[in-house]
Design an enzyme around this catalytic site. Structure first.
Site, PDB file in Angstrom:
ATOM      1  N   GLN A   1     -18.303  -7.739   0.174  1.00 33.41           N
ATOM      2  CA  GLN A   1     -16.912  -8.798  -0.722  1.00 33.41           C
ATOM      3  C   GLN A   1     -16.129  -9.854  -0.364  1.00 33.41           C
ATOM      4  OE1 GLN A   1     -14.095  -5.034  -0.765  1.00 33.41           O
ATOM      5  NE2 GLN A   1     -12.621  -6.848  -1.016  1.00 33.41           N
TER       6      GLN A   1
ATOM      7  N   SER B   1      -2.099  -7.919   3.527  1.00 32.98           N
ATOM      8  CA  SER B   1      -2.529  -7.456   4.449  1.00 32.98           C
ATOM      9  C   SER B   1      -2.820  -9.357   5.634  1.00 32.98           C
ATOM     10  CB  SER B   1      -3.930  -7.569   5.000  1.00 32.98           C
ATOM     11  OG  SER B   1      -3.860  -5.732   4.259  1.00 32.98           O
TER      12      SER B   1
ATOM     13  N   HIS C   1       0.474  -1.417   0.425  1.00 32.37           N
ATOM     14  CA  HIS C   1       0.244  -0.105   0.482  1.00 32.37           C
ATOM     15  C   HIS C   1       1.206   1.221   0.649  1.00 32.37           C
ATOM     16  CE1 HIS C   1      -2.870  -2.576   2.024  1.00 32.37           C
ATOM     17  NE2 HIS C   1      -3.361  -2.718   1.250  1.00 32.37           N
TER      18      HIS C   1
HETATM   19  O1  PAF Z   1      -7.837  -4.432  -2.585  1.00 31.02           O
HETATM   20  C1  PAF Z   1      -8.662  -4.366  -1.503  1.00 31.02           C
HETATM   21  O2  PAF Z   1      -8.142  -3.515  -0.287  1.00 31.02           O
HETATM   22  C2  PAF Z   1     -10.104  -4.249  -1.808  1.00 31.02           C
HETATM   23  O3  PAF Z   1     -10.616  -4.688  -2.869  1.00 31.02           O
HETATM   24  C3  PAF Z   1     -10.939  -2.559  -2.254  1.00 31.02           C
HETATM   25  C4  PAF Z   1     -10.275  -2.698  -3.833  1.00 31.02           C
HETATM   26  C5  PAF Z   1     -10.244  -2.287  -1.755  1.00 31.02           C
HETATM   27  C6  PAF Z   1     -12.304  -3.033  -2.273  1.00 31.02           C
HETATM   28  O4  PAF Z   1     -12.361  -2.729  -1.211  1.00 31.02           O
END
Ligand code: PAF
Length: 296
Positions: free
Chosen positions: A68, A197, A44
């Site tokens: 998700q 993560s 990140h």
């Molecule tokens: O890759 C991620 O961390 C997630 O899938 C995202 C793109 C932030 C959507 O929740």
């Protein structure tokens, strides 16, 4: 939350976010964004750093998106550490953090969902049937909230990046379709394990065994670069290498066309995506590598 990082402005609502963006735009600033689910790591940070090189206004969203995750997945135990996230985001060059509640992102009682066709029924989509609807829906809403000129994602989630590109290409919403999507390379540990993560779930033995995934990808890549054009051979090679670790349960280990993530023939295409998903202990790990097949 008390903001201990005064250089970073925290916005909890879309209204606050829009006000900050309007102010930035009135002084000619462009907006870069890095959507995340928090528990930030070097992957990140590398996205935030590149965003900060290109845009004076950089917003990192931190939102563990419930839609998700499947019913038996790790939504409840997904790692969270906001204080550390703020530190990493600020040091990497974020000017803003968007920290919405579930209610802010999903105020509608009847949930409208975006479904992207074609690319979502294979690989991760086959194993996690509702996952990409959740991703596409939240990314569209995050873009509507953060109104970015450019959004940054990691190649580690290759299929996700293809879904997001298709979301942008087919959207009728101005905020979504005007966002430039930039994908940056996967950041790895020294032994090759892709930063994630979820790596925090791995115990020492899992962590050691997890390198088999990167090793299998590298061997497959080397064979393709050396001239192997048979999909079956490459997939067998990856599986044999993964099977050296008894505890590792393979979900898939495939060589596919890099845009469609499919392949019907045994002959590898010019642009190959090597994709692996496997389980170690209770943790599902994914990784991929893009390979150009030599033309001569
Ligand atoms: O890759 C991620 O961390 C997630 O899938 C995202 C793109 C932030 C959507 O929740």
């Amino acid at each position: 939350m008390k903001n201990e990082h005064p250089l970073v402005v925290v916005c909890a609502t879309i209204t606050e976010m829009h006000a900050q963006i309007a102010q930035a735009r009135s002084t000619g600033k462009s907006v870069g964004c890095v959507p995340t689910m928090g528990y930030l790591h070097e992957g990140h940070a590398s996205l935030i750093r590149v965003a900060a090189q290109n845009h004076p206004f950089v917003v990192v969203s931190i939102f563990v998106n419930p839609t998700q995750f499947g019913p038996s997945e790790d939504f409840e135990r997904y790692p969270r550490d906001l204080e550390r996230d703020m530190q990493i985001a600020s040091e990497a060059g974020a000017t803003h953090v968007f920290l919405p509640s579930v209610q802010e992102m999903y105020p509608d009682e009847v949930r409208s969902t975006i479904h992207i066709d074609g690319i979502t029924d294979v690989l991760e989509g086959a194993s996690r049937p509702t996952h990409f609807d959740g991703v596409a829906t939240v990314v569209a809403r995050l873009f509507q909230a953060m109104l970015p000129d450019e959004a940054y994602f990691g190649q580690k989630d290759l299929q996700q990046t293809l879904v997001i590109r298709k979301l942008v290409a087919t959207s009728t919403d101005d905020a979504v379709r005007s966002t430039k999507v930039t994908v940056l390379p996967t950041v790895r540990e020294e032994d090759g394990l892709a930063k994630s993560s979820r790596n925090v779930y791995l115990n020492d033995v899992d962590r050691r065994d997890a390198t088999a995934i990167y090793d299998a990808l590298c061997s497959a890549r080397d064979q393709i670069v050396a001239g192997c054009s048979s999909r079956a051979t490459i997939e067998l090679l990856m599986k044999v290498m993964l099977q050296r670790v008894d505890r590792l349960e393979i979900d898939y280990a495939v060589a596919v066309e890099a845009e469609s993530l499919r392949l019907d023939s045994d002959t590898l295409p010019a642009h190959v995506a090597l994709c692996i998903a496997a389980r170690l202990g209770g943790t599902r790990l994914i990784d991929n590598m893009l390979v150009e097949r030599p033309t001569t």
